[in-house]
Structure formats: structure tokens, C-alpha cells
Write a protein that holds these residues in place. Structure first.
Motif, PDB file in Angstrom:
ATOM      1  N   LYS A  93       4.874   1.803  -5.536  1.00 53.65           N
ATOM      2  CA  LYS A  93       4.008   0.631  -5.664  1.00 53.65           C
ATOM      3  C   LYS A  93       4.830  -0.643  -5.563  1.00 53.65           C
ATOM      4  N   LYS A  94       4.948  -1.423  -6.655  1.00 58.89           N
ATOM      5  CA  LYS A  94       5.641  -2.708  -6.598  1.00 58.89           C
ATOM      6  C   LYS A  94       7.108  -2.630  -7.011  1.00 58.89           C
ATOM      7  N   LEU A 141      -1.306  -5.162  -2.948  1.00 57.07           N
ATOM      8  CA  LEU A 141      -0.297  -4.635  -3.867  1.00 57.07           C
ATOM      9  C   LEU A 141      -0.006  -5.613  -5.004  1.00 57.07           C
ATOM     10  N   TYR A 142      -0.049  -6.920  -4.692  1.00 59.85           N
ATOM     11  CA  TYR A 142       0.283  -7.930  -5.698  1.00 59.85           C
ATOM     12  C   TYR A 142      -0.943  -8.664  -6.224  1.00 59.85           C
TER      13      TYR A 142
END
Length: 246
Positions: A93-94, A141-142
Motif C-alpha cells: 500500500k503506502k 492510495l493517498y
């Protein structure tokens, strides 16, 4: 999932709830979510069994182990790079998770460790892997927030990150200009499978005073050769004629 494997892979929802001593409503909610993501599937008898997404996890795990081995085998062949730290990571992910590293003989003031997690937006390996996503995927994603800055140089917004991503796509490699530690620069490049999807990324780290445009281009070219060799060893593409010995 362990229960399904233990019982032969096919159970009704009521059987799962009974064996695990869980409320039926809880089990139904979990089964609905797992089925929606193809982790489980329901057959014609309304019994649940493992779904196709589990195979993707298995392939991903095995590929990860193989690529670590390939990285370690290639690193021992290198000559003349003792003053540089080499790392390999995957994206979750991040964040990026470090799977392998070769720390330099020259002190950098930062020690990469296996299993270490860092924000993908700040690291060269993270930026390299993010650049292989679409703009919409990066934005999504953000959507739930931005990571706390690690240094004054850490990219501080999605807009600023997208500018860096454009540069990565244009030049073919990423740069961390002191974003995880002041005084340390990193150059990264992603490793892609046969479909062009990033499966990992590698980076080379050096002290800020040793960094310049000429050095960046030289190390980026070296990383590209190493990536080609790793991709070839994994069967992702045909091995070109390369010479990484120094």
C-alpha cells in the motif's frame, strides 16, 4: 481459511460458525467480504472453498523469496561498490518493506534493516514502484491522508509527489534527495514481471557529498543493468548481454 483447508475445503456458513464458535452474523459478514475479493468462492451446494486470489498470494510469496535469492547472488558478484548501500524492497500500500540489503563500508548514518517499513512517497524504491501505477491509483492510495514527514526534504503533498512521479517516468529512475535522512541520497529502479507490473525495486544509497548529476546517471545505468539481470533470472524477460563486473 485454515479451517477450510483442514476440513477439505468445503463447508456451509452454518458449519463454519458452529466449529469456530462465532455468531452467524459475524461469519456471514466475513464470508461476504472474502467472497467479494475472490479469497473464497461458493459452489453450487452453497459451500465455501478457497478462491483464486489465494493462488496469487502464493505466487507473490514464492516470487518474493526467489527474487531475494537472486538479489543476494548478484550482489556478491559486484566489484567496486563497497561504498554504496544496496537495498531491495516491495510495496505494501503506502509503505515499502525492505527484503534485502547490503550496507556499505562507508558510514551513512542510516541502517537499513530487513522488515523495516518506510513511507513509499519518501523512498526511491517506493517512488519507482508508485510510478508504475496509474495517476488515479496513486490518488486513491493517498485519499485517506499523507504520511508524516521524516525530514525537511520529505515530499509534503500529493501534488509534489506527482511531479516527482512524472520525472521518474521520464528519466526511468527515482531519486530520494534526503527525504528519509538528511545527507543521504538514493537512486531507485523497479523490477517488473512479464506483464510490466512492479514486483519489487532496488536502490543504491550514497552520501550527499558524493552525489551529482553525472554520478546519478552512472549509478542509474548500473541499476538498470542489475534490474535486467534480476528480471532475467526470474524468467521475466530475456537476458541481454550485460557486464556488471567492476
Amino acid at each position: 481459511m485454515d479451517l477450510l483447508i483442514e476440513k477439505g475445503g468445503e463447508l456451509h456458513a452454518a458449519e463454519i460458525a458452529s466449529i469456530l464458535h462465532l455468531p452467524k452474523s459475524t461469519v456471514h459478514g466475513l464470508l461476504h467480504t472474502l467472497t467479494a475479493h475472490n479469497v473464497l468462492k461458493k459452489n453450487n451446494d452453497q459451500r465455501y472453498q478457497l478462491g483464486p486470489h489465494v493462488i496469487q498470494w502464493a505466487h507473490g510469496f514464492l516470487a518474493g523469496q526467489d527474487i531475494v535469492t537472486a538479489f543476494q547472488e548478484e550482489v556478491v558478484k559486484l566489484r567496486g561498490f563497497d561504498n554504496y548501500t544496496l537495498t531491495m524492497s516491495v510495496r505494501e500500500k503506502k509503505e515499502v518493506v525492505y527484503l534485502a540489503c547490503k550496507n556499505s563500508e562507508a558510514p551513512l548514518g542510516f541502517n537499513f534493516r530487513l522488515g523495516m517499513k518506510l513511507p513509499a512517497a519518501f523512498t526511491s524504491t517506493g517512488k519507482a514502484m508508485l510510478s508504475d501505477l496509474s495517476d488515479d491509483e496513486i490518488v486513491a492510495l493517498y485519499a485517506d491522508g499523507w504520511p508524516a514527514k521524516m525530514t525537511k526534504n520529505s515530499v509534503d503533498s500529493l501534488e509534489a509527489l506527482m511531479e516527482e512521479i512524472l520525472a521518474v517516468r521520464r528519466q526511468g529512475y527515482s531519486i530520494d534527495n534526503g527525504q528519509i535522512m538528511e545527507g543521504m541520497y538514493c537512486i531507485g529502479k523497479s523490477i517488473k514481471n512479464e506483464t510490466g507490473t512492479s514486483v519489487a525495486a532496488i536502490a543504491i544509497s550514497l552520501a550527499k557529498e558524493d552525489f551529482c548529476t553525472t554520478k546519478a546517471l552512472e549509478l542509474a545505468h548500473w541499476l538498470e543493468e542489475l534490474v535486467h539481470r534480476l528480471e532475467a533470472s526470474m524468467g521475466f524477460k530475456k537476458l541481454n548481454t550485460l557486464n556488471l563486473s567492476r
